[in-house]
Design an enzyme around this catalytic site. Sequence first.
Site, PDB file in Angstrom:
ATOM      1  N   GLY A  23     -35.807  -0.420  17.919  1.00  0.00           N
ATOM      2  CA  GLY A  23     -34.876  -0.076  16.623  1.00  0.00           C
ATOM      3  C   GLY A  23     -34.792  -1.818  15.684  1.00  0.00           C
ATOM      4  O   GLY A  23     -35.554  -2.514  16.172  1.00  0.00           O
ATOM      5  N   SER A  24     -33.376  -2.221  14.941  1.00  0.00           N
ATOM      6  CA  SER A  24     -33.963  -3.448  14.697  1.00  0.00           C
ATOM      7  C   SER A  24     -32.660  -4.303  15.155  1.00  0.00           C
ATOM      8  O   SER A  24     -32.320  -4.000  16.485  1.00  0.00           O
ATOM      9  CB  SER A  24     -33.021  -3.202  13.052  1.00  0.00           C
ATOM     10  N   GLY A  28     -28.137  -2.248  19.796  1.00  0.00           N
ATOM     11  CA  GLY A  28     -28.205  -1.605  21.500  1.00  0.00           C
ATOM     12  C   GLY A  28     -29.245  -2.441  22.163  1.00  0.00           C
ATOM     13  O   GLY A  28     -28.734  -1.298  23.094  1.00  0.00           O
ATOM     14  N   THR A  30     -30.958  -3.933  23.251  1.00  0.00           N
ATOM     15  CA  THR A  30     -31.451  -4.462  24.942  1.00  0.00           C
ATOM     16  C   THR A  30     -29.670  -3.686  25.646  1.00  0.00           C
ATOM     17  O   THR A  30     -29.934  -3.410  27.387  1.00  0.00           O
ATOM     18  CB  THR A  30     -31.059  -6.473  24.563  1.00  0.00           C
ATOM     19  N   ASP A  95     -37.372  -6.611  28.121  1.00  0.00           N
ATOM     20  CA  ASP A  95     -37.176  -6.795  27.146  1.00  0.00           C
ATOM     21  C   ASP A  95     -37.943  -7.360  25.941  1.00  0.00           C
ATOM     22  O   ASP A  95     -38.913  -8.389  26.807  1.00  0.00           O
ATOM     23  CB  ASP A  95     -35.656  -7.302  26.710  1.00  0.00           C
ATOM     24  N   GLU A  96     -37.422  -7.664  24.608  1.00  0.00           N
ATOM     25  CA  GLU A  96     -37.843  -8.817  23.238  1.00  0.00           C
ATOM     26  C   GLU A  96     -39.251  -7.739  23.822  1.00  0.00           C
ATOM     27  O   GLU A  96     -40.226  -8.935  23.426  1.00  0.00           O
ATOM     28  CB  GLU A  96     -37.977  -9.322  23.307  1.00  0.00           C
ATOM     29  N   CYS A 152     -25.447  -0.931   8.772  1.00  0.00           N
ATOM     30  CA  CYS A 152     -25.122  -2.161   7.959  1.00  0.00           C
ATOM     31  C   CYS A 152     -24.202  -2.897   7.238  1.00  0.00           C
ATOM     32  O   CYS A 152     -23.552  -2.268   7.549  1.00  0.00           O
ATOM     33  CB  CYS A 152     -25.851  -0.654   7.066  1.00  0.00           C
ATOM     34  N   CYS A 155     -22.708  -1.741   3.660  1.00  0.00           N
ATOM     35  CA  CYS A 155     -21.553  -0.802   3.210  1.00  0.00           C
ATOM     36  C   CYS A 155     -21.281   0.222   4.344  1.00  0.00           C
ATOM     37  O   CYS A 155     -20.498   1.302   4.164  1.00  0.00           O
ATOM     38  CB  CYS A 155     -22.912   0.188   2.450  1.00  0.00           C
ATOM     39  N   CYS A 184     -29.312  -0.817   6.418  1.00  0.00           N
ATOM     40  CA  CYS A 184     -29.649   0.202   5.460  1.00  0.00           C
ATOM     41  C   CYS A 184     -30.912   0.102   5.068  1.00  0.00           C
ATOM     42  O   CYS A 184     -30.857  -0.847   4.074  1.00  0.00           O
ATOM     43  CB  CYS A 184     -28.467   0.701   5.863  1.00  0.00           C
TER      44      CYS A 184
END
Length: 204
Positions: A23-24, A28, A30, A95-96, A152, A155, A184
């Site tokens: 995800g971005s 969440g 990690t 991770d990462e 986001c 918004c 978004c």
Amino acid sequence: MDYEIENNHADSIRRGSIEVICGSMFSGKTEELLRRLRRAKIARQTVEIFKPTIDIRYDETDVVSHDKNAIASTPVDNSANILLLSSQVDVVGIDEAQFFDEGLVEVAQQLADQGVRVVIAGLDMDFRRQPFGPMPGLCAIADSVTKVHAVCVECGRLASYSFRRVQGDQQVMLGELNEYSPLCRTCYRKCSSPPQTEEIHSTI
């Protein structure tokens, strides 16, 4: 729900698997990785956790979420070292993952083939919305892929993209909310568009 039930020590045969959490930024990833690894430890499974040496934002050795939850880990320079340091373990957490070399795909495959449960977290896209590092390959070979979303900041909708708010073309630039914002699709396009300037017509 986790792909694999953690408390499976009763099984005489170890069943390997690959789980990817993507995800971005600020979604969440990690936090979810830590949750799964802690559950594995509660189930008395041996767990080894790795992160790239480049990731020193919160701690040089621990894996730390944005909420400051932490777990001890081993920083490594390249994916091959993960294989060398993962003998006699039930679960490997990474991770990462986007910061590792492409060899991480084969490392994950080998570990899973040896009966190890591999749980991986990483950014699926960079700030340009392009696939990031070995993440596409990891998603392709994974037994399960969990896509998590941020909120986001413009918004309030679900955010899938990491928008860079500082100058710089390099793909890898560590940062926090001052440097990156989760957006978004609509807000990403709006923030990425050059500012409109009014055309001034001179009159005679």
